[in-house]
Design a protein around this motif. Sequence first.
Motif, PDB file in Angstrom:
ATOM      1  N   LYS A   1      42.342  36.524  40.038  1.00  0.00           N
ATOM      2  CA  LYS A   1      43.361  37.402  40.617  1.00  0.00           C
ATOM      3  C   LYS A   1      42.830  38.818  40.814  1.00  0.00           C
ATOM      4  O   LYS A   1      43.097  39.453  41.822  1.00  0.00           O
ATOM      5  N   ASN A   2      42.115  39.320  39.807  1.00  0.00           N
ATOM      6  CA  ASN A   2      41.622  40.694  39.883  1.00  0.00           C
ATOM      7  C   ASN A   2      40.108  40.789  39.760  1.00  0.00           C
ATOM      8  O   ASN A   2      39.574  41.861  39.515  1.00  0.00           O
ATOM      9  N   SER A   3      39.413  39.666  39.947  1.00  0.00           N
ATOM     10  CA  SER A   3      37.965  39.690  39.707  1.00  0.00           C
ATOM     11  C   SER A   3      37.143  39.164  40.873  1.00  0.00           C
ATOM     12  O   SER A   3      35.967  38.887  40.719  1.00  0.00           O
ATOM     13  N   PHE A   4      37.745  39.018  42.039  1.00  0.00           N
ATOM     14  CA  PHE A   4      36.983  38.495  43.177  1.00  0.00           C
ATOM     15  C   PHE A   4      36.868  39.564  44.244  1.00  0.00           C
ATOM     16  O   PHE A   4      37.858  40.189  44.596  1.00  0.00           O
ATOM     17  N   PRO A   5      35.669  39.780  44.816  1.00  0.00           N
ATOM     18  CA  PRO A   5      34.389  39.182  44.389  1.00  0.00           C
ATOM     19  C   PRO A   5      33.745  39.995  43.266  1.00  0.00           C
ATOM     20  O   PRO A   5      33.917  41.201  43.195  1.00  0.00           O
ATOM     21  N   SER A   6      33.003  39.324  42.408  1.00  0.00           N
ATOM     22  CA  SER A   6      32.343  39.984  41.285  1.00  0.00           C
ATOM     23  C   SER A   6      30.926  39.462  41.133  1.00  0.00           C
ATOM     24  O   SER A   6      30.693  38.258  41.179  1.00  0.00           O
ATOM     25  N   THR A   7      29.996  40.369  40.942  1.00  0.00           N
ATOM     26  CA  THR A   7      28.592  39.974  40.770  1.00  0.00           C
ATOM     27  C   THR A   7      28.386  39.213  39.465  1.00  0.00           C
ATOM     28  O   THR A   7      27.371  38.541  39.292  1.00  0.00           O
ATOM     29  N   GLN A   8      29.363  39.301  38.554  1.00  0.00           N
ATOM     30  CA  GLN A   8      29.223  38.651  37.253  1.00  0.00           C
ATOM     31  C   GLN A   8      29.645  37.193  37.270  1.00  0.00           C
ATOM     32  O   GLN A   8      29.401  36.470  36.320  1.00  0.00           O
ATOM     33  N   HIS A   9      30.291  36.765  38.350  1.00  0.00           N
ATOM     34  CA  HIS A   9      30.839  35.405  38.366  1.00  0.00           C
ATOM     35  C   HIS A   9      29.812  34.420  38.930  1.00  0.00           C
ATOM     36  O   HIS A   9      29.446  34.495  40.093  1.00  0.00           O
ATOM     37  N   LYS A  10      29.377  33.472  38.108  1.00  0.00           N
ATOM     38  CA  LYS A  10      28.323  32.532  38.486  1.00  0.00           C
ATOM     39  C   LYS A  10      28.781  31.517  39.529  1.00  0.00           C
ATOM     40  O   LYS A  10      27.958  30.907  40.203  1.00  0.00           O
ATOM     41  N   SER A  11      30.098  31.309  39.668  1.00  0.00           N
ATOM     42  CA  SER A  11      30.589  30.243  40.537  1.00  0.00           C
ATOM     43  C   SER A  11      30.351  30.510  42.017  1.00  0.00           C
ATOM     44  O   SER A  11      30.497  29.610  42.829  1.00  0.00           O
ATOM     45  N   TYR A  12      29.997  31.743  42.381  1.00  0.00           N
ATOM     46  CA  TYR A  12      29.620  32.000  43.773  1.00  0.00           C
ATOM     47  C   TYR A  12      28.403  32.910  43.840  1.00  0.00           C
ATOM     48  O   TYR A  12      28.289  33.779  44.696  1.00  0.00           O
ATOM     49  N   SER A  13      27.462  32.667  42.918  1.00  0.00           N
ATOM     50  CA  SER A  13      26.251  33.488  42.835  1.00  0.00           C
ATOM     51  C   SER A  13      25.371  33.363  44.073  1.00  0.00           C
ATOM     52  O   SER A  13      24.643  34.300  44.419  1.00  0.00           O
ATOM     53  N   GLU A  14      25.424  32.202  44.753  1.00  0.00           N
ATOM     54  CA  GLU A  14      24.568  32.014  45.933  1.00  0.00           C
ATOM     55  C   GLU A  14      24.898  33.022  47.027  1.00  0.00           C
ATOM     56  O   GLU A  14      24.030  33.390  47.822  1.00  0.00           O
ATOM     57  N   CYS A  15      26.134  33.459  47.086  1.00  0.00           N
ATOM     58  CA  CYS A  15      26.516  34.455  48.094  1.00  0.00           C
ATOM     59  C   CYS A  15      25.755  35.755  47.868  1.00  0.00           C
ATOM     60  O   CYS A  15      25.344  36.424  48.825  1.00  0.00           O
ATOM     61  N   TYR A  16      25.552  36.111  46.590  1.00  0.00           N
ATOM     62  CA  TYR A  16      24.788  37.307  46.275  1.00  0.00           C
ATOM     63  C   TYR A  16      23.291  37.060  46.439  1.00  0.00           C
ATOM     64  O   TYR A  16      22.546  37.930  46.905  1.00  0.00           O
TER      65      TYR A  16
END
Length: 328
Positions: free
Chosen positions: A262-277
């Motif tokens: 809810k308040n954490s997207f997008p975040s560099t800390q979240h591994k579930s979409y690390s490929e985007c970074y």
Amino acid sequence: MKDIFKNNNYRFGVETFLLMYLNQYQFVLGSDLENYTKSNEVFTKNNPCNIYFVLRRPKVTIDPTSVVINDNKADFNLIVHHPTSGGVIKMGFESGKAESELQFYSEYPYNLFTFSDKKGVLLGARPSALIDNSHVQNNIDLTTLDYEILYIGQAYGKTGKRTALDRLSSHETVQKIYQHSLTNNPDSDIWFMLTNFSQQSMLMLAGADLIKVSETDKKIQDKKLDHIIENDGISITERQKINFTEAALIKYFEPKYNKEFKNSFPSTQHKSYSECYDLDIKALTIELDTSENTRMIYTDKVERTHHHIKMFEFNSDKDRVSFMEAFR
């Protein structure tokens, strides 16, 4: 539209974007979900249901005392159950194929009914589905029948082979929603919107006359272009696509029963979409077009509409081109 190239000092003349758009969808009444899974013809192995929405809207039943039959014609009322915006909708049915006077059948809770002749059933329907039929939509103007989104979940199992249809009936949060609904909203039905989201890769190319790229940054830029060319678009695993699409949808709609993202997207800390970074993707856009359906979807945060679209930027550095800034 703002001129984003006026007095700029951007690092790159190439930026990549992802569009995740609603490709296929199906609304299913919760009580019909088990039967739907057995006859599903919408989703396939190559086009699976990968994200689902848990929805709520008022119950709709037939009033058995309102049924009036005259030979092969029948008039009846559907009742919309809502504490403040309910009402009665008059409907009718006529069959040119009837070989005898119509017979009506329904039993409590009157959420399913049939009209038959001496040979068999001529019409069997759920009032809640019948009310959304395109042939009657112009006779109804009840926004209370739109779908409120309660929860959004992904349909990707640990092995990558399970679908939403496999896990919905036993999902802990779904069971909790059912329990809460029975207690707090007994005049409502739980529905599901089963969906398939597809990917479209977007590329922004600015000429050297617009953006002067340093030699160091040109190497990074060329790597992005090579990836696009070699993979015919941005290549990301199916798991990651579903992860960040789910996260973006939750952030956009903020359903009552979702907490994460809810308040954490997008975040560099979240591994579930690390490929985007890792691929330095600039932004993600989610788009849902349900205009083929009579009703709309909404939450407390997002208003009713048939077309939802939202862009999220993974990188908001001032020395990078921002399309969000351009359309602000």
